[in-house]
Design an enzyme around this catalytic site. Structure first.
Site, mmCIF file in Angstrom:
data_model
loop_
_atom_site.group_PDB
_atom_site.id
_atom_site.type_symbol
_atom_site.label_atom_id
_atom_site.label_comp_id
_atom_site.label_asym_id
_atom_site.label_seq_id
_atom_site.Cartn_x
_atom_site.Cartn_y
_atom_site.Cartn_z
ATOM 1 C CB CYS A 23 43.018 -62.157 -29.235
ATOM 2 S SG CYS A 23 42.166 -60.583 -28.957
ATOM 3 C CG HIS A 69 43.921 -61.043 -33.981
ATOM 4 N ND1 HIS A 69 43.091 -62.118 -33.716
ATOM 5 C CD2 HIS A 69 43.473 -60.025 -33.212
ATOM 6 C CE1 HIS A 69 42.182 -61.761 -32.831
ATOM 7 N NE2 HIS A 69 42.389 -60.499 -32.512
ATOM 8 C CD GLU A 75 44.212 -64.429 -36.448
ATOM 9 O OE1 GLU A 75 43.210 -63.975 -35.881
ATOM 10 O OE2 GLU A 75 45.282 -64.671 -35.840
#
Length: 206
Positions: free
Chosen positions: A77, A175, A177
Site C-alpha cells: 500500500c 493488502h 494480509e
C-alpha cells in the site's frame, strides 16, 4: 527465516504479523538498520499519508537504507507508493526504486477506492498459483500508473499498476494480509522467493 517489518509509525502492522504467524513465522518490527539488513525478508508496510511517512523515514535514516537492501523486499500500500519516484500526496519525493510517479484518482470514481477488485496481467513468481482476475482487497486514494515495472494491473476508472517489481523489490497496492486465500498465497510466494529468480509471465499459464 528472519522477517523484518520496517517500523516507521505506519499502520496495519498487527494484521501483517498475524498473517506471517499463519505461515509459521514471527515478524520482527524494527527500525534498526543492522537488523533490517540482516533479515532474510523485509516487509515495508504502510497506511497513512505520504509526506509525513517520508519525514519519519528520513528522521531514522531508513530512506537511505531501504533502496540499498539486497534481499527480497515487499512494499504494501503506502509502502509501495513510497518506493516510487514521487507522489502527488503532499508533493512527496519518494525513494525512487520504481520509475513511476504516484497520482491521485480523478474523474467519476469514488475516492478512496475501498473494497475488493480484480488483478490481471499477472507477471512474476509473486503470483504463482494466482488466477487471472483474482479478487484482492484495496484501500487507497492514490495509485501508480501502468508502467514497465508493473507485474499486476487493476482497473478503477483507469488501469493502474496494482503491483510493481524491480530486481529484489516488490510492491503491492493491495493488502495481501486482508485478501483472503489469494493474499495468503501471495505472501507465501514472497516468503519462498529465492533471489535471483527467473521471472515468468503467468499469462502463458492461463
Amino acid at each position: 527465516m528472519k522477517i523484518a517489518i520496517i517500523n516507521y509509525g505506519a499502520g496495519n502492522i498487527q494484521s501483517i504479523k498475524f498473517a506471517l504467524q499463519r505461515h509459521g513465522y514471527e515478524g520482527v518490527l524494527t527500525s534498526d538498520a543492522d537488523e533490517i539488513r540482516a533479515a532474510d525478508r523485509v516487509i515495508f508496510p504502510g497506511v497513512g499519508e505520504a509526506s509525513s511517512a517520508m519525514r519519519k523515514l528520513k528522521a531514522t535514516g531508513l530512506d537511505k537504507i531501504i533502496p540499498e537492501l539486497t534481499q527480497p523486499v515487499l512494499g504494501i500500500c503506502l509502502g509501495m507508493q513510497l518506493m516510487c519516484k514521487h507522489s502527488e500526496e503532499g508533493d512527496t519525493t519518494g525513494l525512487g526504486i520504481f520509475d513511476v510517479d504516484v497520482k491521485k484518482f480523478t474523474g467519476n470514481v469514488k475516492v478512496p477506492q475501498i473494497g475488493w477488485n480484480h488483478i490481471y496481467n499477472l507477471k512474476s513468481s509473486l503470483f504463482e498459483g494466482i488466477r487471472e482476475q483474482e479478487y484482492i482487497y484495496l484501500v487507497h486514494s492514490f495509485f501508480a500508473p501502468a508502467c514497465e515495472e508493473a507485474i499486476a494491473t487493476t482497473e478503477y476508472g483507469v488501469e493502474y499498476a496494482s503491483a510493481l517489481k524491480k530486481d529484489n523489490f516488490y510492491g503491492v497496492q493491495f493488502h495481501p494480509e486482508k485478501s483472503s486465500n489469494a493474499g495468503e498465497q501471495i505472501l507465501e510466494n514472497f516468503l519462498a522467493l529465492q533471489p535471483p529468480k527467473e521471472e515468468w509471465n503467468l499469462n502463458t499459464q492461463y
